[in-house]
Design a protein around this motif. Structure first.
Motif, PDB file in Angstrom:
ATOM      1  N   LEU A   6       0.168   3.933  -2.992  1.00  0.00           N
ATOM      2  CA  LEU A   6      -0.128   5.260  -2.714  1.00  0.00           C
ATOM      3  C   LEU A   6       0.948   6.279  -2.812  1.00  0.00           C
ATOM      4  O   LEU A   6       0.614   7.458  -3.188  1.00  0.00           O
ATOM      5  CB  LEU A   6      -0.705   5.268  -1.060  1.00  0.00           C
ATOM      6  N   THR A   7       2.146   5.929  -2.678  1.00  0.00           N
ATOM      7  CA  THR A   7       3.052   6.788  -2.824  1.00  0.00           C
ATOM      8  C   THR A   7       3.396   7.252  -4.396  1.00  0.00           C
ATOM      9  O   THR A   7       3.396   8.464  -4.650  1.00  0.00           O
ATOM     10  CB  THR A   7       4.580   6.281  -2.391  1.00  0.00           C
ATOM     11  N   ALA A  16       0.787  -1.307   0.109  1.00  0.00           N
ATOM     12  CA  ALA A  16      -0.069   0.084   0.048  1.00  0.00           C
ATOM     13  C   ALA A  16       1.153   1.311  -0.197  1.00  0.00           C
ATOM     14  O   ALA A  16       0.499   2.162  -0.620  1.00  0.00           O
ATOM     15  CB  ALA A  16      -0.937  -0.004   1.222  1.00  0.00           C
ATOM     16  N   ALA A  45       0.258   9.788  -5.342  1.00  0.00           N
ATOM     17  CA  ALA A  45       0.694  10.803  -4.786  1.00  0.00           C
ATOM     18  C   ALA A  45       1.576  11.643  -5.466  1.00  0.00           C
ATOM     19  O   ALA A  45       1.505  12.853  -6.023  1.00  0.00           O
ATOM     20  CB  ALA A  45       1.177  10.937  -3.349  1.00  0.00           C
TER      21      ALA A  45
END
Length: 304
Positions: free
Chosen positions: A287-288, A283, A291
């Motif tokens: 998610l990084t 995750a 972003a």
């Protein structure tokens, strides 16, 4: 996707052709491996021998000493592999900083290649380099263990470690890519790399076990991905060594050792399962990257 794969190939070739970076990366890993085995390994093994002596009984002192040294060697190896997934990915990701300084990155942004493709190119190239370097470290450790007359890791354990190395390298390559969006000079990136390389040994409880840290600090570390990444690999590396070292004494002693040395990470009412640790790292990587893509798009719109 074709352009992203070309970017991956190009970044890997740039890293390989920089012989100074490659040699320094390998030497750094080997030196750290040797220092940890020779110095910190001896200190921790003495602690294990002392703990075993407290149980009394007719124990073989020579066997206990050999088993303790082997156990700490395997514990150390897992920590070094985790450290490499962080530092090598950051070293490899330095190519994006050089591309920004030379304006090659700006040229890339005006091409039809999507931002997610650019992110994939840089992240996957850093990931590939880190995985390769970690496998060199693993191979070197096996040579070291063989020379010392110790038991080598089996193929199953090596394959498990490969999967964990790949997962950790992905999470930290993605994180490094996000950090490059806020650093705009080679000097600043190298300074950040030095800081991270120093800190990762502590936040991952690599140099010192969790048990010797203040409880507040240890509680914070249990919530960071570094300790979980190291713990996953420690479970595989130390499985056989723990069984041999703590044979003949209550099972609770081995469980206490695992918790104190960061092999088992306890949060709340019990240990954190492997699936949760793996999901956490996956995750983090996904998610990084998401972003980073959003931030790079917004920065591009602001620059216009």
């Amino acid at each position: 996707m074709k352009a992203a794969l070309y970017l991956v190939k190009r970044n890997i070739l740039i890293f390989i052709r920089d012989r100074g970076t490659v040699i320094s990366s390998i030497l750094s890993m080997l030196i750290t491996l040797g220092l940890m085995f020779l110095f910190l390994g001896d200190m921790h093994s003495r602690d294990i021998i002392y703990a075993l002596e407290q149980f009394g009984g007719n124990r073989d002192a020579a066997a206990d000493s050999a088993n303790a040294e082997y156990l700490i060697s395997m514990w150390t190896l897992a920590g070094i592999l985790l450290s490499n997934t962080v530092t090598v990915t950051m070293t490899a990701m330095g190519s994006i900083i050089e591309d920004e300084v030379s304006m090659r990155l700006a040229s890339l942004y005006v091409t039809p290649v999507k931002r997610i493709g650019i992110a994939f190119g840089y992240v996957f190239s850093a990931w590939s380099i880190a995985v390769s370097m970690c496998m060199i470290t693993l191979a070197a450790s096996q040579v070291w263990l063989a020379a010392a007359g110790q038991t080598l890791l089996g193929w199953e354990a090596c394959l498990q470690l490969l999967g964990m190395i790949m997962l950790n390298a992905f999470a930290y390559a993605a994180t490094a890519y996000l950090l490059t969006l806020f650093v705009h000079s080679v000097g600043a990136w190298n300074g950040l790399l030095t800081i991270v390389g120093t800190l990762v040994g502590f936040v991952g409880a690599i140099y010192l076990p969790v048990s010797v840290l203040p409880e507040t600090v240890a509680d914070i570390l249990r919530r960071l991905p570094f300790l979980h990444g190291a713990a996953m690999m420690r479970v595989v590396c130390t499985k056989e060594a723990v069984e041999k070292t703590f044979a003949g004494i209550p099972a609770e002693a081995a469980e206490i050792f695992r918790e104190k040395m960061g092999i088992t990470v306890v949060l709340g009412d019990g240990p954190v399962p492997f699936t949760v640790q793996a999901g956490y790292l996956l995750a983090l990587g996904v998610l990084t990257i998401a972003a980073a893509v959003v931030i790079s798009r917004r920065k591009s719109l602001q620059d216009r």
